[in-house]
Motif scaffolding. Structure first.
Motif, mmCIF file in Angstrom:
data_model
loop_
_atom_site.group_PDB
_atom_site.id
_atom_site.type_symbol
_atom_site.label_atom_id
_atom_site.label_comp_id
_atom_site.label_asym_id
_atom_site.label_seq_id
_atom_site.Cartn_x
_atom_site.Cartn_y
_atom_site.Cartn_z
ATOM 1 N N THR A 1 0.822 -1.203 0.000
ATOM 2 C CA THR A 1 0.000 0.000 0.000
ATOM 3 C C THR A 1 0.858 1.255 0.000
ATOM 4 N N VAL A 2 1.896 1.277 0.805
ATOM 5 C CA VAL A 2 2.798 2.429 0.816
ATOM 6 C C VAL A 2 3.420 2.633 -0.564
ATOM 7 N N GLY A 3 3.883 1.555 -1.179
ATOM 8 C CA GLY A 3 4.489 1.669 -2.499
ATOM 9 C C GLY A 3 3.502 2.099 -3.560
ATOM 10 N N ALA A 4 2.292 1.532 -3.539
ATOM 11 C CA ALA A 4 1.297 1.855 -4.559
ATOM 12 C C ALA A 4 0.845 3.308 -4.458
ATOM 13 N N VAL A 5 0.554 3.774 -3.254
ATOM 14 C CA VAL A 5 0.046 5.137 -3.090
ATOM 15 C C VAL A 5 1.142 6.163 -3.352
ATOM 16 N N ALA A 6 2.349 5.941 -2.838
ATOM 17 C CA ALA A 6 3.435 6.900 -3.025
ATOM 18 C C ALA A 6 3.819 7.019 -4.495
ATOM 19 N N SER A 7 4.010 5.895 -5.173
ATOM 20 C CA SER A 7 4.397 5.953 -6.585
ATOM 21 C C SER A 7 3.279 6.517 -7.450
ATOM 22 N N SER A 8 2.038 6.165 -7.146
ATOM 23 C CA SER A 8 0.917 6.689 -7.932
ATOM 24 C C SER A 8 0.767 8.197 -7.750
ATOM 25 N N ALA A 9 1.021 8.686 -6.537
ATOM 26 C CA ALA A 9 0.924 10.133 -6.299
ATOM 27 C C ALA A 9 1.987 10.888 -7.093
ATOM 28 N N LEU A 10 3.198 10.361 -7.140
ATOM 29 C CA LEU A 10 4.259 11.019 -7.911
ATOM 30 C C LEU A 10 3.950 11.023 -9.401
ATOM 31 N N VAL A 11 3.476 9.893 -9.917
ATOM 32 C CA VAL A 11 3.135 9.815 -11.340
ATOM 33 C C VAL A 11 1.962 10.736 -11.659
ATOM 34 N N ALA A 12 0.966 10.772 -10.786
ATOM 35 C CA ALA A 12 -0.186 11.648 -11.005
ATOM 36 C C ALA A 12 0.230 13.110 -11.001
ATOM 37 N N TYR A 13 1.137 13.489 -10.114
ATOM 38 C CA TYR A 13 1.627 14.867 -10.065
ATOM 39 C C TYR A 13 2.355 15.230 -11.358
ATOM 40 N N ALA A 14 3.139 14.285 -11.892
ATOM 41 C CA ALA A 14 3.850 14.550 -13.142
ATOM 42 C C ALA A 14 2.879 14.759 -14.297
ATOM 43 N N MET B 1 -4.719 12.223 -9.955
ATOM 44 C CA MET B 1 -4.498 13.260 -10.956
ATOM 45 C C MET B 1 -5.729 14.152 -11.111
ATOM 46 N N GLN B 2 -6.909 13.551 -11.123
ATOM 47 C CA GLN B 2 -8.137 14.346 -11.212
ATOM 48 C C GLN B 2 -8.287 15.265 -10.005
ATOM 49 N N PHE B 3 -7.850 14.815 -8.861
ATOM 50 C CA PHE B 3 -7.923 15.642 -7.661
ATOM 51 C C PHE B 3 -6.927 16.796 -7.739
ATOM 52 N N ILE B 4 -5.718 16.516 -8.238
ATOM 53 C CA ILE B 4 -4.696 17.564 -8.349
ATOM 54 C C ILE B 4 -5.150 18.650 -9.321
ATOM 55 N N ARG B 5 -5.856 18.270 -10.375
ATOM 56 C CA ARG B 5 -6.285 19.241 -11.375
ATOM 57 C C ARG B 5 -7.274 20.255 -10.827
#
Length: 295
Positions: free
Chosen positions: A100-113, A176-180
């Motif tokens: 869970t830590v890996g999935a959420v952290a990596s997904s957040a970075l990719v979504a931000y990019a 990503m939708q949330f960041i937008r």
């Protein structure tokens, strides 16, 4: 005539009032009945965990055991091959937590990019990422197994944990939708103050997307806790089994199946899921709604 009008009005209002009073009762009765139907399998599971082994299917429709067989929990917790169910719960918690830590952290970075950083081919790579969601898991099982076998990762936690550190497409889209929805002016103001892209992400974006991160965490927890096929493929030692895989050990085709012990441990396996839902249920709707900032 003056007296006839109020009486007609009163007569006309009584049925409407009665209809309005019956609507909430009928609604709650219907919803309660549907909730009971949905909860019946769980109630049956809990009741069966307290029944003697020979009574579980002989009196299957009854939710009240003839006697409370607490020995089901003792025999179930004893486990197999020298491994108690504490080992299996510990394995599940380790897999779920790290994944869970890996999935959420990596997904957040990719979504931000994808949401904030311009780069060549961004739309193309985002389309490729979303298209992976269309691939059934059955299509990727054999290639993944061959890859992990050549890497020498079989009979270890690596095949069920490491892939989660390369982002989950659904979480990327959700975050990503949330960041937008967050105004880009905040990024510009942070740049003026000297923040780098990583500084903007960790100091500005992450605190504002907390609901989306918590929602992704809840989903990841549920998916990893219930995962059965991946541990079945890659974890070949009983001491590595998570709870989802250890439950099948109660069923032995060559001897008597310990249904009571299996149902008892299955009941205990629901406790972490229920606790997570009770404590974090309000974040699910808030995270999916992508409301962003509230001004």
């Amino acid at each position: 005539m003056a007296n006839s009008v109020p009486s007609a009005v009163r007569a006309g209002h009584r049925p409407t009032t009665r209809r309005i009073q019956w609507r909430p009762a009928a609604y709650h009765l219907l919803v309660g009945g549907l909730a009971l139907i949905m909860l019946y399998p769980i109630l049956w599971l809990v009741a069966s965990s307290l029944k003697p082994n020979d009574e579980i299917f002989a009196n299957a429709y009854s939710l009240i055991p003839s006697r409370f067989a607490w020995e089901n929990y003792r025999s179930g917790w004893a486990g197999f091959a020298g491994n108690t169910f504490a080992t299996f719960f510990r394995n599940s918690l380790f897999i779920v937590t790290v994944s869970t830590v890996g999935a959420v952290a990596s997904s957040a970075l990719v979504a931000y990019a994808f949401a904030r950083i311009p780069f060549a081919g961004k739309n193309f790579w985002f389309t490729c990422l979303m298209m992976t969601m269309l691939l059934p898991h059955d299509v990727t099982i054999i290639p993944q197994y061959v890859l992990f076998s050549k890497l020498g990762w079989l009979s270890s936690f690596k095949p069920v944990i490491v892939p989660q550190f390369f982002s989950v497409p659904f979480f990327v889209f959700l975050i990503m939708q949330f960041i937008r929805t967050i105004p880009g002016e905040l990024d510009e103001a942070a740049k003026i103050d000297g923040c780098s892209k990583y500084g903007i992400f960790f100091r500005i974006i992450m605190p504002l997307i907390a609901p989306a991160l918590i929602t992704a965490t809840i989903f990841s927890f549920y998916w990893r806790w219930d995962d059965f096929i991946n541990p079945l493929l890659y974890l070949n030692k009983p001491e590595l089994y998570p709870v989802s895989l250890a439950l099948k050990l109660f069923l032995d085709g060559e001897s008597l199946n310990n249904w009571g012990g299996m149902f008892a441990m299955a009941t205990l396996s629901l406790v972490p899921i229920l606790l997570v839902f009770l404590f974090f249920q309000r974040y699910i709707v808030e995270g999916i709604s992508t409301s962003g900032l509230k001004g």
